[in-house]
Design an enzyme around this catalytic site. Structure first.
Site, PDB file in Angstrom:
ATOM      1  N   CYS A 224       0.870  -1.174   0.000  1.00 31.20           N
ATOM      2  CA  CYS A 224       0.000   0.000   0.000  1.00 31.20           C
ATOM      3  C   CYS A 224       0.906   1.221   0.000  1.00 31.20           C
ATOM      4  O   CYS A 224       1.551   1.513   1.002  1.00 31.20           O
ATOM      5  CB  CYS A 224      -0.914   0.000   1.224  1.00 31.20           C
ATOM      6  SG  CYS A 224      -1.934   1.495   1.353  1.00 31.20           S
TER       7      CYS A 224
ATOM      8  N   GLU B  15      -3.643   1.076  -6.148  1.00 36.17           N
ATOM      9  CA  GLU B  15      -2.682   0.034  -6.486  1.00 36.17           C
ATOM     10  C   GLU B  15      -2.438   0.084  -7.987  1.00 36.17           C
ATOM     11  O   GLU B  15      -3.299   0.518  -8.753  1.00 36.17           O
ATOM     12  CB  GLU B  15      -3.193  -1.337  -6.048  1.00 36.17           C
ATOM     13  CG  GLU B  15      -2.131  -2.409  -6.032  1.00 36.17           C
ATOM     14  CD  GLU B  15      -0.913  -2.013  -5.238  1.00 36.17           C
ATOM     15  OE1 GLU B  15       0.055  -1.523  -5.870  1.00 36.17           O
ATOM     16  OE2 GLU B  15      -0.920  -2.157  -3.997  1.00 36.17           O
TER      17      GLU B  15
END
Length: 253
Positions: A2, A111
């Site tokens: 992340c 992402e």
């Protein structure tokens, strides 16, 4: 992993979700990046018996974890993620995993899908909960103290293997702590790392939806709500399943 996330909910919604008695106002943030200050929720004073207060407190800390034993943070690599599988044993996170577990409020995270082909561009996706936010990422916090007495707080987001929905995009995702588990995750007095290991699992399938977005998010300087706008793009292909005769191969991203 992340590496970028967002927090766009109103402070009142965050305070209600996380059981905070007080929370100062803050503007929506659409592109939170490492080294920036982030809002975290930590266990505070014990709640008053018979009240609705949780005793939790909100803090601003730097996203980029520095263990307390580091001599010079400038010579230490910035740690933004901790792997759930090893956080309890790794020297960098072991103490924080035992004593300083936190929650990181978020509306979702970004992402990048990488096909692995030569010259292929990375394609960003906005991953948000289908039921709306905010959600809580599992986090760890540490306070680093300098010889002159100055100090600062830093945090890391805990990640785990991606669920089936997200695996076509990336093989890791943040650990999401459900509201019914907030107290157990934050309780470092009676809950040891082994007692909360079951919470560090992938989010259920269907929890997140993946929205293709533009590459504007690649630049930290871009911070507007247009970062969350959907763009038309082919969805990433799921890894191929091995053939039943054993002659097939898996496709890796």
């Amino acid at each position: 992993m992340c590496g970028r996330f967002a927090l766009t909910e109103k402070p009142e919604a965050v305070a209600e979700t996380f059981g905070l008695a007080e929370l100062e106002g803050f503007p929506p943030r659409y592109n939170i990046a490492p080294s920036q200050p982030i809002l975290v929720v930590a266990d505070g004073e014990a709640p008053v018996r018979g009240s609705n207060e949780t005793g939790r407190k909100a803090l601003l800390v730097r996203w980029g974890f520095v263990p307390g034993w580091v001599k010079d943070p400038r010579e230490f690599p910035m740690l933004i993620n901790a792997r759930a599988e090893t956080a309890a044993e790794k020297p960098s996170f072991r103490a924080a995993m035992r004593h300083r577990r936190i929650l990181v409020p978020a509306s979702g995270f970004y992402e990048w899908y990488r096909s692995g082909g030569k010259g292929e561009k990375s394609e960003p996706f906005w991953l948000r909960p289908r039921s709306g936010g905010p959600v809580a990422f599992a986090g760890l916090m540490e306070t680093w103290a300098a010889p002159d007495g100055s100090e600062f707080d830093s945090a890391v987001i805990v990640t785990t293997s991606a669920n089936a929905d997200l695996k076509p995009i990336h093989d890791r995702m943040p650990v999401v702590i459900q509201p019914e588990d907030f107290s157990r995750w934050l309780d470092c007095r009676t809950q040891e790392p082994r007692d909360v290991a079951d919470l560090m699992r992938p989010a259920p399938e269907g929890f997140f939806e993946a929205i293709p977005v533009s590459d504007k998010v690649n630049r930290v300087a871009n911070t507007g709500p247009d970062l969350l706008e959907r763009v038309e793009r082919e969805p990433p292909k799921k890894p191929e399943k091995p053939r039943s005769d054993g002659g097939g191969q898996l496709s890796f991203f």
